[in-house]
Design a protein around this motif. Structure first.
Motif, PDB file in Angstrom:
ATOM      1  N   ASP A  66       0.838  -1.206   0.000  1.00 62.62           N
ATOM      2  CA  ASP A  66       0.000   0.000   0.000  1.00 62.62           C
ATOM      3  C   ASP A  66       0.873   1.256   0.000  1.00 62.62           C
ATOM      4  O   ASP A  66       0.557   2.237  -0.680  1.00 62.62           O
ATOM      5  CB  ASP A  66      -0.925   0.020   1.221  1.00 62.62           C
ATOM      6  N   THR A  67       1.960   1.208   0.765  1.00 63.37           N
ATOM      7  CA  THR A  67       2.878   2.341   0.808  1.00 63.37           C
ATOM      8  C   THR A  67       3.501   2.568  -0.564  1.00 63.37           C
ATOM      9  O   THR A  67       3.543   3.695  -1.056  1.00 63.37           O
ATOM     10  CB  THR A  67       3.983   2.118   1.863  1.00 63.37           C
ATOM     11  N   GLY A  95      -4.060   5.290   7.661  1.00 65.67           N
ATOM     12  CA  GLY A  95      -5.358   5.236   7.019  1.00 65.67           C
ATOM     13  C   GLY A  95      -5.244   5.598   5.549  1.00 65.67           C
ATOM     14  O   GLY A  95      -4.146   5.696   5.003  1.00 65.67           O
ATOM     15  N   THR A  96      -6.370   5.822   4.918  1.00 66.19           N
ATOM     16  CA  THR A  96      -6.394   6.067   3.477  1.00 66.19           C
ATOM     17  C   THR A  96      -6.765   7.502   3.148  1.00 66.19           C
ATOM     18  O   THR A  96      -7.341   7.772   2.103  1.00 66.19           O
ATOM     19  CB  THR A  96      -7.383   5.111   2.796  1.00 66.19           C
ATOM     20  N   THR A  97      -6.450   8.419   3.998  1.00 65.23           N
ATOM     21  CA  THR A  97      -6.759   9.822   3.762  1.00 65.23           C
ATOM     22  C   THR A  97      -6.022  10.313   2.524  1.00 65.23           C
ATOM     23  O   THR A  97      -4.842  10.021   2.354  1.00 65.23           O
ATOM     24  CB  THR A  97      -6.326  10.668   4.976  1.00 65.23           C
ATOM     25  N   PRO A  98      -6.701  11.082   1.657  1.00 68.11           N
ATOM     26  CA  PRO A  98      -6.004  11.610   0.488  1.00 68.11           C
ATOM     27  C   PRO A  98      -5.049  12.749   0.875  1.00 68.11           C
ATOM     28  O   PRO A  98      -5.212  13.390   1.909  1.00 68.11           O
ATOM     29  CB  PRO A  98      -7.131  12.138  -0.404  1.00 68.11           C
ATOM     30  N   ARG A 156       2.316   1.634  -3.441  1.00 69.02           N
ATOM     31  CA  ARG A 156       1.252   2.080  -4.351  1.00 69.02           C
ATOM     32  C   ARG A 156       1.005   3.581  -4.188  1.00 69.02           C
ATOM     33  O   ARG A 156       0.868   4.312  -5.173  1.00 69.02           O
ATOM     34  CB  ARG A 156      -0.030   1.282  -4.060  1.00 69.02           C
ATOM     35  N   ALA A 157       0.969   4.048  -2.943  1.00 69.65           N
ATOM     36  CA  ALA A 157       0.749   5.480  -2.698  1.00 69.65           C
ATOM     37  C   ALA A 157       1.929   6.292  -3.233  1.00 69.65           C
ATOM     38  O   ALA A 157       1.727   7.340  -3.862  1.00 69.65           O
ATOM     39  CB  ALA A 157       0.562   5.733  -1.203  1.00 69.65           C
ATOM     40  N   PRO A 202      -3.947   8.767  -2.393  1.00 73.53           N
ATOM     41  CA  PRO A 202      -3.755   8.406  -0.980  1.00 73.53           C
ATOM     42  C   PRO A 202      -2.494   9.032  -0.403  1.00 73.53           C
ATOM     43  O   PRO A 202      -1.472   9.129  -1.078  1.00 73.53           O
ATOM     44  CB  PRO A 202      -3.652   6.884  -0.997  1.00 73.53           C
ATOM     45  N   CYS A 203      -2.583   9.439   0.844  1.00 78.55           N
ATOM     46  CA  CYS A 203      -1.455  10.066   1.524  1.00 78.55           C
ATOM     47  C   CYS A 203      -0.297   9.097   1.671  1.00 78.55           C
ATOM     48  O   CYS A 203       0.856   9.470   1.505  1.00 78.55           O
ATOM     49  CB  CYS A 203      -1.899  10.588   2.890  1.00 78.55           C
ATOM     50  N   GLY A 204      -0.589   7.846   1.998  1.00 76.47           N
ATOM     51  CA  GLY A 204       0.466   6.873   2.222  1.00 76.47           C
ATOM     52  C   GLY A 204       1.173   7.085   3.546  1.00 76.47           C
ATOM     53  O   GLY A 204       2.308   6.671   3.735  1.00 76.47           O
TER      54      GLY A 204
END
Length: 190
Positions: free
Chosen positions: A29-30, A113-116, A32-33, A107-109
């Motif tokens: 996920d990191t 969480g998944t906050t933009p 990807r962000a 996404p913030c990364g």
């Protein structure tokens, strides 16, 4: 003894520890962000994604130890300075990302969480840098009884203040990420 330095080190340590654990649990996920941000060269995304979690966990744990007053002022200041530098780097990076994505929901990364990415993510990193700077300028050198303020009370205030600062700072971007149009439970627009 510094109540402000202790609260700052504790707040930044808790946030970095939580973010680091998030990055360790979801390195894909990191990555990807980081790719979505479009700032880092492609070959550096994987190594940065794998390094970020351990770095944050180690620095977060170090700041938590510094907040206890168990470290001498020199090492405590170095840890706080590293925290300040890391949070300033995050703020600068997120500022560049925010300008680059121009409002797109990227996404913030941040590991929290998944906050933009948005101005509140930049603000959170800036607030964390300021809190870490408090610990640089006024490190905890041990908790001694002072007139009218027993060491236990000082430590309790620092823990409560640091915990409250950590929660408020970590939640800042998510609290501001409100959908443009809200609907009620009955699916009626408000």
């Amino acid at each position: 003894m510094s109540l402000l330095g202790g609260a700052g080190a504790l707040a930044v340590g808790l946030v970095l520890l939580a973010a680091g654990v998030g990055h360790l649990r979801g390195p894909r996920d990191t990555a990807r962000a980081l790719r979505a941000h479009g700032v880092l060269p492609g070959g550096s995304v994987g190594p940065v994604a794998r390094t970020l979690g351990p770095l944050e966990v180690c620095l977060g744990l170090g700041l938590l130890v510094a907040a206890t007053g168990l470290l001498p002022p020199g090492p405590a200041r170095l840890l706080a300075l590293a925290g300040t530098a890391l949070c300033l780097a995050f703020a600068a990076y997120l500022w560049v990302v925010q300008r680059r994505v121009a409002g797109a929901p990227v996404p913030c990364g941040c590991g929290l969480g998944t906050t933009p990415v948005g101005p509140w993510a930049v603000a959170r990193a800036g607030v964390l840098a300021a809190l870490a700077l408090l610990a640089v300028l006024a490190p905890v050198t041990g908790w001694q009884d002072a007139p009218g303020a027993p060491a236990g009370a000082q430590l309790a205030v620092a823990v409560l203040a640091g915990g409250a600062l950590a929660v408020a700072t970590a939640a800042l971007p998510a609290a501001r990420a409100v959908p443009e149009q809200l609907t009620t439970l009955a699916r009626v627009p408000r």
